[in-house]
Design a protein around this motif. Structure first.
Motif, short mmCIF file in Angstrom:
data_model
loop_
_atom_site.label_atom_id
_atom_site.label_comp_id
_atom_site.label_asym_id
_atom_site.label_seq_id
_atom_site.Cartn_x
_atom_site.Cartn_y
_atom_site.Cartn_z
N SER A 170 0.86 -1.19 0.00
CA SER A 170 0.00 0.00 0.00
C SER A 170 0.89 1.23 0.00
CB SER A 170 -0.93 0.02 1.21
OG SER A 170 -0.19 0.08 2.42
N GLY A 171 0.32 2.35 -0.43
CA GLY A 171 1.10 3.59 -0.47
C GLY A 171 0.84 4.35 -1.74
N THR A 172 1.89 4.99 -2.26
CA THR A 172 1.73 5.79 -3.47
C THR A 172 2.85 5.51 -4.46
OG1 THR A 172 2.97 7.68 -2.56
CG2 THR A 172 0.57 7.65 -2.22
N VAL A 173 2.51 5.62 -5.74
CA VAL A 173 3.47 5.58 -6.84
C VAL A 173 3.23 6.84 -7.66
CG1 VAL A 173 4.22 4.36 -8.91
CG2 VAL A 173 3.51 3.05 -6.88
N ASN A 174 4.25 7.68 -7.73
CA ASN A 174 4.10 8.99 -8.38
C ASN A 174 2.93 9.78 -7.79
OD1 ASN A 174 6.26 9.01 -10.32
ND2 ASN A 174 5.12 7.49 -11.51
N GLY A 175 2.76 9.64 -6.47
CA GLY A 175 1.71 10.37 -5.77
C GLY A 175 0.33 9.76 -5.86
N ARG A 176 0.18 8.68 -6.59
CA ARG A 176 -1.12 8.04 -6.78
C ARG A 176 -1.27 6.87 -5.81
NH1 ARG A 176 -1.98 4.99 -12.28
NH2 ARG A 176 -2.70 3.10 -11.26
N ALA A 177 -2.38 6.82 -5.08
CA ALA A 177 -2.60 5.75 -4.11
C ALA A 177 -2.75 4.41 -4.82
CB ALA A 177 -3.84 6.05 -3.28
N VAL A 178 -2.07 3.38 -4.29
CA VAL A 178 -2.10 2.05 -4.88
C VAL A 178 -2.19 1.00 -3.79
CG1 VAL A 178 -0.80 2.75 -6.94
CG2 VAL A 178 0.42 1.87 -4.94
N ARG A 179 -2.67 -0.18 -4.19
CA ARG A 179 -2.70 -1.34 -3.31
C ARG A 179 -2.43 -2.58 -4.15
NH1 ARG A 179 -4.65 0.00 1.65
NH2 ARG A 179 -4.71 -2.19 2.23
N GLY A 180 -1.90 -3.62 -3.52
CA GLY A 180 -1.66 -4.86 -4.25
C GLY A 180 -0.76 -5.77 -3.44
N GLN A 181 0.01 -6.60 -4.15
CA GLN A 181 0.93 -7.52 -3.48
C GLN A 181 2.30 -7.45 -4.15
OE1 GLN A 181 -1.22 -11.34 -3.32
NE2 GLN A 181 -1.62 -10.86 -1.17
N ALA A 182 3.33 -7.66 -3.35
CA ALA A 182 4.71 -7.52 -3.80
C ALA A 182 5.51 -8.77 -3.45
CB ALA A 182 5.34 -6.28 -3.18
N TRP A 183 6.74 -8.78 -3.92
CA TRP A 183 7.70 -9.89 -3.73
C TRP A 183 9.03 -9.27 -3.33
CZ3 TRP A 183 6.96 -15.19 -5.67
CH2 TRP A 183 8.11 -15.97 -5.68
N LEU A 184 9.71 -9.85 -2.33
CA LEU A 184 11.00 -9.35 -1.86
C LEU A 184 12.04 -10.45 -1.96
CD1 LEU A 184 12.92 -7.40 -0.29
CD2 LEU A 184 11.92 -8.32 1.82
N ASP A 185 13.16 -10.14 -2.63
CA ASP A 185 14.28 -11.08 -2.75
C ASP A 185 15.54 -10.47 -2.14
OD1 ASP A 185 13.11 -13.26 -3.95
OD2 ASP A 185 13.66 -12.70 -5.98
N HIS A 186 16.44 -11.37 -1.71
CA HIS A 186 17.75 -10.98 -1.21
C HIS A 186 18.73 -12.05 -1.66
CE1 HIS A 186 20.64 -10.50 2.45
NE2 HIS A 186 21.05 -9.76 1.44
N GLN A 187 19.79 -11.66 -2.39
CA GLN A 187 20.79 -12.60 -2.85
C GLN A 187 22.19 -12.04 -2.63
OE1 GLN A 187 18.54 -13.47 -6.89
NE2 GLN A 187 19.89 -15.17 -6.42
N TRP A 188 23.13 -12.94 -2.37
CA TRP A 188 24.52 -12.50 -2.19
C TRP A 188 25.47 -13.66 -2.47
CZ3 TRP A 188 21.20 -13.82 1.68
CH2 TRP A 188 21.63 -14.73 2.65
N GLY A 189 26.66 -13.32 -2.97
CA GLY A 189 27.66 -14.34 -3.26
C GLY A 189 28.71 -13.84 -4.22
N ASN A 190 29.17 -14.74 -5.11
CA ASN A 190 30.30 -14.42 -5.98
C ASN A 190 29.95 -14.50 -7.46
OD1 ASN A 190 30.10 -17.16 -6.44
ND2 ASN A 190 32.02 -17.70 -5.44
N GLN A 191 28.68 -14.53 -7.79
CA GLN A 191 28.26 -14.56 -9.19
C GLN A 191 28.23 -13.14 -9.74
OE1 GLN A 191 24.04 -15.35 -10.98
NE2 GLN A 191 24.83 -17.31 -10.24
N ILE A 192 28.81 -12.94 -10.93
CA ILE A 192 28.90 -11.61 -11.52
C ILE A 192 27.91 -11.52 -12.68
CG2 ILE A 192 30.41 -9.86 -12.50
CD1 ILE A 192 31.15 -10.77 -9.65
N PRO A 193 26.82 -10.78 -12.53
CA PRO A 193 25.81 -10.69 -13.60
C PRO A 193 26.41 -10.20 -14.91
CG PRO A 193 25.00 -9.69 -11.57
CD PRO A 193 26.46 -9.97 -11.36
N GLY A 194 26.01 -10.85 -15.99
CA GLY A 194 26.45 -10.43 -17.30
C GLY A 194 27.73 -11.08 -17.77
N ARG A 195 28.61 -11.41 -16.84
CA ARG A 195 29.86 -12.05 -17.24
C ARG A 195 29.82 -13.54 -16.94
NH1 ARG A 195 34.81 -13.62 -14.56
NH2 ARG A 195 36.46 -13.84 -16.08
#
Length: 324
Positions: free
Chosen positions: A170-195
């Motif tokens: 819940s909250g705002t996006v560009n000042g517009r009130a919104v509601r819905g559902q989200a997803w949260l990820d957390h990753q860490w290590g030695n993989q280098i994206p793109g290479r």
């Protein structure tokens, strides 16, 4: 070291000039509640959401990069918002700079952009303030470590992988009130994206409360190094997907000439699902990371245990490096 050199070094690390460092042991997995910073070359926190009722899709990504050539960890962040009613995609970046990460409670800061948790409990609400985003994210389920606990392989590098698959938004996006559902990820290590690795990633909120994650890690030559999937049940239990296959379908070539697979069939011993991109024009070219990727909303239909299934989510397809 001159300050103006730091963004260049950070981009080079992300896009492939630094060697993969073997400092991650996938046999020693972290707890699912480990949201804090780590002493690894690559780490990120990531929030994404497709809000069908609002006609919006969004994601925020906070990278934390460590390299012996730079005296302190560097923070790089992205925000993308797609207005599906107008077709407008806005992509904002904060270039490499200083910041902080503390936990618990989790606090991630890069400039004026912050992700802050209200308390030390893993399911305490989070506040995300980043550019056009001013959101409260309240976990519906607890944190999980996605089986087998990491993405990648010995030759691509490894990232530990945990997060919260369903949060009320819940909250705002560009000042517009919104509601819905989200997803949260957390990753860490030695993989280098793109290479060292590219990938195709799917996060799906299914009707009825199940969440599905599918992750296909590719080597730079296109061969598949790893295919994993996890199901988070409505009660929060997590399990690996048995007999998983990810079959590419519809292809789309972006205006820059890069091909992306926007249609997929995800099949396992218990489901048969078709994935469709809601909008094609979702390629993002990041100046701060020098990575080209497609990120956008998806709709999913098919069967689960021989009964009709449907859901919505986000898909990320990493193409590789690019030069501004």
């Amino acid at each position: 070291m001159r300050l103006k050199v730091i963004p260049v070094l950070a981009a080079l690390l992300l896009s492939g000039c630094a060697p993969v460092q073997t400092v991650v042991n996938p046999a020693q997995l972290p707890p699912a509640t480990d949201f804090g910073a780590h002493a690894n070359p690559m780490e990120w926190w990531y929030v994404s959401a497709y809000l069908p009722a609002e006609g919006l899709a969004l994601h925020w990504a906070q990278f934390r990069v460590q390299d012996s050539r730079v005296p302190v960890p560097l923070m790089i962040s992205h925000v993308a918002v797609t207005d599906l009613r107008t077709g407008q995609l806005n992509f904002l970046e904060q270039p490499a700079g200083s910041g902080e990460v503390t936990s618990p409670p989790l606090r991630v800061r890069h400039g004026a952009w912050t992700l802050t948790q209200a308390g030390p409990e893993p399911t305490a609400p989070l506040s995300l303030k980043a550019g056009p985003l001013d959101l409260t994210l309240t976990p519906v389920k607890g944190p999980v470590l996605h089986p087998p606990g990491f993405s990648g392989s010995a030759d691509t590098g490894v990232l530990f992988y945990q997060g919260i698959t369903r949060l009320d938004l819940s909250g705002t996006v560009n000042g517009r009130a919104v509601r819905g559902q989200a997803w949260l990820d957390h990753q860490w290590g030695n993989q280098i994206p793109g290479r060292s690795a590219l990938w195709d990633w799917f996060s799906v909120h299914l009707d009825g409360g199940r969440d599905l994650m599918v992750y296909r890690v590719r080597r730079p030559d296109g061969s598949v190094a790893q295919l994993i999937g996890s199901v988070v049940e409505p009660d929060g239990r997590v399990r690996a997907v048995p007999g998983l296959r990810a079959e590419p379908g519809e292809m789309w070539t972006s205006p820059t000439g890069r091909p992306y697979t926007l249609g997929w069939r995800l099949v396992s011993d218990e489901f048969d699902l078709s994935v469709r991109a809601v909008r094609r024009e979702q390629e993002l070219l990041s100046r701060s990371t020098r990575i080209a990727y497609w990120e956008g909303p998806i709709e999913v239909t098919g069967t689960w245990a021989a009964t009709p299934a449907a859901g919505t989510g986000m898909m990320e397809l990493v193409s590789g490096t690019w030069s501004p």
